[in-house]
Design a protein around this motif. Sequence first.
Motif, PDB file in Angstrom:
ATOM      1  N   SER A 174     -21.271  -7.521  -8.882  1.00 29.76           N
ATOM      2  CA  SER A 174     -22.606  -7.125  -8.421  1.00 29.76           C
ATOM      3  C   SER A 174     -23.145  -8.215  -7.510  1.00 29.76           C
ATOM      4  O   SER A 174     -23.141  -9.391  -7.871  1.00 29.76           O
ATOM      5  CB  SER A 174     -23.560  -6.950  -9.611  1.00 29.76           C
ATOM      6  N   GLN A 175     -23.567  -7.793  -6.335  1.00 30.97           N
ATOM      7  CA  GLN A 175     -24.225  -8.698  -5.395  1.00 30.97           C
ATOM      8  C   GLN A 175     -25.722  -8.454  -5.533  1.00 30.97           C
ATOM      9  O   GLN A 175     -26.188  -7.330  -5.402  1.00 30.97           O
ATOM     10  CB  GLN A 175     -23.774  -8.404  -3.971  1.00 30.97           C
ATOM     11  N   ASP A 219     -27.095   4.197   5.156  1.00 31.39           N
ATOM     12  CA  ASP A 219     -28.110   3.813   4.169  1.00 31.39           C
ATOM     13  C   ASP A 219     -27.812   2.431   3.590  1.00 31.39           C
ATOM     14  O   ASP A 219     -28.706   1.625   3.364  1.00 31.39           O
ATOM     15  CB  ASP A 219     -28.177   4.828   3.020  1.00 31.39           C
ATOM     16  N   LEU A 220     -26.522   2.181   3.359  1.00 33.74           N
ATOM     17  CA  LEU A 220     -26.121   0.883   2.827  1.00 33.74           C
ATOM     18  C   LEU A 220     -26.394  -0.227   3.843  1.00 33.74           C
ATOM     19  O   LEU A 220     -26.887  -1.301   3.482  1.00 33.74           O
ATOM     20  CB  LEU A 220     -24.640   0.880   2.457  1.00 33.74           C
ATOM     21  N   ASP A 260     -23.087  -2.942  -6.035  1.00 36.75           N
ATOM     22  CA  ASP A 260     -21.884  -3.124  -6.839  1.00 36.75           C
ATOM     23  C   ASP A 260     -20.661  -2.901  -5.974  1.00 36.75           C
ATOM     24  O   ASP A 260     -20.634  -2.005  -5.118  1.00 36.75           O
ATOM     25  CB  ASP A 260     -21.854  -2.158  -8.026  1.00 36.75           C
ATOM     26  N   HIS A 261     -19.636  -3.704  -6.214  1.00 37.18           N
ATOM     27  CA  HIS A 261     -18.358  -3.590  -5.522  1.00 37.18           C
ATOM     28  C   HIS A 261     -17.289  -3.450  -6.595  1.00 37.18           C
ATOM     29  O   HIS A 261     -17.127  -4.342  -7.434  1.00 37.18           O
ATOM     30  CB  HIS A 261     -18.088  -4.850  -4.684  1.00 37.18           C
ATOM     31  N   TRP A 262     -16.599  -2.301  -6.615  1.00 32.84           N
ATOM     32  CA  TRP A 262     -15.516  -2.065  -7.555  1.00 32.84           C
ATOM     33  C   TRP A 262     -14.699  -0.893  -7.064  1.00 32.84           C
ATOM     34  O   TRP A 262     -15.120  -0.159  -6.175  1.00 32.84           O
ATOM     35  CB  TRP A 262     -16.039  -1.848  -8.972  1.00 32.84           C
ATOM     36  N   ASP A 304     -24.384   1.644  -6.738  1.00 38.70           N
ATOM     37  CA  ASP A 304     -23.347   1.283  -7.707  1.00 38.70           C
ATOM     38  C   ASP A 304     -22.006   1.937  -7.388  1.00 38.70           C
ATOM     39  O   ASP A 304     -21.137   2.029  -8.236  1.00 38.70           O
ATOM     40  CB  ASP A 304     -23.798   1.606  -9.129  1.00 38.70           C
ATOM     41  N   ARG A 305     -21.810   2.403  -6.152  1.00 36.44           N
ATOM     42  CA  ARG A 305     -20.622   3.076  -5.636  1.00 36.44           C
ATOM     43  C   ARG A 305     -20.599   4.556  -5.988  1.00 36.44           C
ATOM     44  O   ARG A 305     -19.783   5.290  -5.450  1.00 36.44           O
ATOM     45  CB  ARG A 305     -19.307   2.415  -6.101  1.00 36.44           C
TER      46      ARG A 305
END
Length: 184
Positions: A144-145, A25-26, A159-161, A82-83
Amino acid sequence: MKRKLLVALLVTVASNLQAGYEHKDLILAYETSEEKAALIEQNEQGIKETVNLFANVFSRYQKSEMKKELKNLYAEGAFINDRIHTVTGLDAIVKYFLGTFNKMESATFKVLDKAYSRKDAYIRWEMIIAPKGGGEPIAAFGMSQLRFNEEGKIIYHQDHWDFSDIMLKVPLVKNLVKFIKSKA
């Protein structure tokens, strides 16, 4: 053998906590946004205004402001991951963000930096979430991209975290991680 079982259990717990999306999906959302995203130079002023509004809205994280501004930030068919959750569509995004106020006492996002590439804006932040009912606040750094349509509205938000910051608040997971680290 014990280590492999514990790692398998940890992976299972983690994947169940993140069951809101699948990798395919991503990838699909990323590829779709790559085709649809405007170049920053096509609407640099509008996109930078959106990025500034995004930074302001999320740094304050107030329900009334979210309700008012989300429709100014996101396009109709926008995608967010958002992960923890994946949400598609403006109405679903508004419902999702407004629903977060039921799960936490407060949240703050301190914007640390902004950067731009051909099609993307990157906002680096520090997040602090105070869960409902007390408990230790959760702090994490992330980014956040964002991608935009020609009108300057967000069509893609990834989001990447480090999600483990939240997972380590779950007692079983926390103990498993500590045990695995002690044996590594």
